[in-house]
Motif scaffolding. Structure first.
Motif: not given
Length: 698
Positions: A262, A191, A184
């Motif tokens: 994330m 990502p 990330f």
């Protein structure tokens, strides 16, 4: 909006301790799916979930909030729950209707106290569960410590799907199901998909093989395939993981940073592909033990798991469709009261936003407005197809207060408001105690009380006063005593005359009949407040006419309703009326009622009267290392320890404690144990009050 079937509906409840990041994760998932254009934050008071004024004021979730998102041909209904156990009712109802539980942990703290309490309910309902370790990018994050804390609670059935690493100074996640590395940017978001770094290959392969073995263990056909091939492909692993989750014997562990977005997309993909759907769970049970058929062609049945009152809208009713398909303007019958309700509107709720729909099918969650006769835990069903879904069992109250309106003219308004609050949250109880002459409010703790007070002031416009409730004492006697009372009144014309001579004794189960009396009649009266009055007619020679005995008994009962010591109820006494006098003109019922009352009171005060207090049986679950603190506190509360059992790293204490000593106990126990202990209290009996306490009370 597209109508999804129960195979493509995933109902997930986000649970976990306060501060774990459930609301932030829900917000990020809505953003990932494109349902919102900008992510709000708890601090900025603009999340979709925490939309109530009181939640924004306190910057914490108080109500369970239904949300939804659509991801890769699946509909995910999210129930974002509070993290504080004062609001356990909101958490339990969400767990009950969810198909999968997403337990969110703060990577700094792991399996916290609040999570322990919630886990007990997840375990009780046997729900498929996955764990998400959040805030992995925090400086103090400890993923391995968090994972160990999960294993301490669920054993070796906790299995890593992911673990975090730092890659070239950036946050990355290794996924051992897909065998990929997700790297990330500092801002998070989508990502970069990379091969697993060389220095992580050995560990990733080891964890992958563990995951393959765990997946194979949960399905006989997969186990055979595993022995044959020595491995499983990704689809086969998903099948085995789902089977293990359904059996509540496999708990996948993920890692994310909800704030930085994330890993949330991968989590949503797992919920879509693997987490059990509404169609996968066992059929719901009705109160008579029959199974509820979960098909859209079946008769309609809705289970109401939550109600919410908003001044601008009235009552919002949240439900899960247990069978059939519901459409706008359906007429359904309430199984509790037989009333017919019309669903004039159907909605999918996202916080305070309402999205109208025409139809909802089995397995889905929705809402409607302004039902007149329906409350939380009710079942609505098709006419002619009666069924009642098993209700949610809510915990007993832990904190009680006497409550009354500051302005006496608002007492009725207060009563109606409290009924609405109870309808929204069944862990709130309201009852008027005839004995104490107080309205008693029960709830889960001090914070819960504060929220109720806020609702009364800000939603219902009532200023209420909460105070310590009185204690329901009882009075009795310890020895026998006699009294002879003459009532005589002359005021011109007909007078009043009655003389009653009686003896009183303590009564207990199995006591022998009184000696030395000619017993002509006996009446055992089970008192409303517990215990007995045993009343004997021992009159000889007709000195008191039999028609006056009921009046004597009535006078005695009036004194027993307001005892001579503290005006508490009197119990467990037997009375022998054996002599007296009457007048042919002046004697009447009222005269003998007065004489009986005075004679009983006089005898009672001479019979070594004793005050009894209610005692509770407490069951306290406390970590082993904190037992000493809890026992010391219990001893200061005049408690009698009657048992100690050990379960895992906890000890369960059982003790008998006077109700008078339990005021504020929920708060004190939380403080003593940093929130790690739980307790429940059940009325046990009435026990004698110590002499010094009785003197002070009298």
């Amino acid at each position: 909006m597209k109508v999804y079937d129960d195979k493509h509906i995933k109902n997930v409840a986000f649970v976990g301790a306060h501060g774990a990041g459930k609301t932030t994760l829900a917000e990020t998932m809505l953003f990932e799916a494109g349902l919102i254009n900008r992510r709000g934050t708890v601090e900025n008071k603009n999340t979709v979930s925490d939309h109530h004024e009181i939640e924004q004021e306190r910057e914490t979730s108080i109500f369970a909030t239904p949300l939804h998102t659509e991801w890769r041909n699946y509909k995910i209904n999210i129930l974002d729950t509070p993290g504080l156990d004062d609001f356990i009712g909101e958490i339990i109802s969400s767990i009950r209707v969810a198909d999968t539980i997403v337990t969110v942990l703060n990577a700094q703290h792991g399996f916290e106290i609040g999570t322990e309490i919630i886990w007990n309910y997840i375990d009780r309902y046997n729900k498929p569960t996955l764990f998400v370790v959040n805030q992995i990018d925090h400086l103090n994050a400890d993923f391995e410590g968090s994972f160990k804390s999960i294993k301490d609670f669920v054993g070796n059935n906790a299995i890593k799907i992911q673990y975090p690493i730092k890659l070239d100074g950036a946050q990355a996640i290794i996924d051992v199901l897909k065998m990929k590395c997700y790297k990330f940017s500092p801002e998070g978001g989508k990502p970069e998909k990379l091969p697993i770094p060389d220095d992580q290959k050995e560990l990733a392969d080891k964890l992958h093989n563990e995951l393959v073995e765990k997946a194979a263990e949960n399905d006989d056909s997969l186990l055979e395939l595993f022995f044959e091939k020595g491995t499983l492909n990704e689809d086969e692993m998903r099948q085995g993981i789902k089977a293990g989750m359904l059996r509540h014997e496999l708990f996948p562990v993920f890692c994310v940073s909800a704030l930085k977005d994330m890993g949330s997309g991968r989590l949503m993909g797992f919920i879509d592909n693997v987490a059990p759907a509404a169609a996968d769970l066992p059929p719901e049970q009705s109160t008579d033990g029959t199974e509820v058929i979960r098909k859209k062609e079946a008769p309609k049945a809705l289970f109401v798991f939550k109600t919410l009152y908003q001044p601008s809208l009235g009552q919002i009713t949240f439900f899960k469709v247990k069978s059939g398909e519901v459409t706008v303007n359906d007429k359904l019958v309430n199984s509790r009261n037989g009333e017919t309700e019309v669903l004039h509107q159907l909605f999918i709720m996202d916080g305070k936003k309402r999205e109208p729909v025409q139809k909802l099918t089995a397995g889905d969650i929705g809402a409607t407005l302004k039902l007149k006769h329906t409350e939380t835990n009710d079942t609505l069903h098709s006419e002619g197809h009666p069924i009642a879904i098993r209700p949610i069992q809510y915990p007993a109250t832990r904190t009680r207060r006497a409550i009354h309106a500051a302005n006496q003219s608002e007492e009725e308004k207060l009563s109606e408001a409290l009924k609405k609050i109870h309808s929204q949250d069944p862990t709130v109880t309201v009852e008027f105690s005839k004995e104490l002459k107080q309205l008693i409010l029960g709830c889960q703790g001090e914070l819960h009380l504060a929220i109720i007070d806020w609702l009364l002031k800000n939603v219902y416009g009532i200023d209420a006063i909460m105070e310590k409730p009185k204690i329901a004492y009882r009075e009795t006697i310890q020895r026998s005593s006699t009294a002879n009372y003459r009532h005589k009144k002359q005021s011109g014309g007909a007078g009043q005359f009655a003389q009653v001579q009686l003896k009183i004794e303590p009564w207990y189960e199995g006591i022998e009949e009184p000696q030395g009396f000619n017993i002509r009649g006996k009446e055992e009266i089970d008192l409303e407040w517990g215990g007995k009055l045993v009343f004997y007619n021992c009159i000889v020679g007709g000195v008191i006419d039999a028609r006056y005995l009921p009046s004597i008994k009535k006078g005695i009962l009036e004194v027993m309703e307001s005892g001579p010591l503290t005006r508490s109820y009197v119990r467990d006494v037997r009375v022998m009326v054996y002599d007296g006098k009457m007048h042919p003109v002046d004697s009447n019922d009222i005269s003998f009622k007065i004489a009986g009352a005075h004679a009983f009171k006089e005898a009672f005060l001479n019979a070594k009267p004793k005050l009894l207090e209610p005692v509770q049986e407490l069951t306290i679950k406390v970590p082993e290392e904190l037992v000493g603190n809890v026992m010391t506190d219990l001893q200061s509360r005049r408690s009698n320890i009657i048992g100690i059992d050990s379960i895992d790293n906890y000890q369960t204490l059982k003790c008998i404690t006077p109700t008078a000593e339990l005021y504020g106990y929920a708060t004190d126990l939380r403080s003593l144990t940093r929130g790690r202990a739980t307790f429940k209290a059940v009325f046990s009996s009435f026990q004698p009050v110590p002499h010094n306490v009785q003197e002070a009370l009298v």
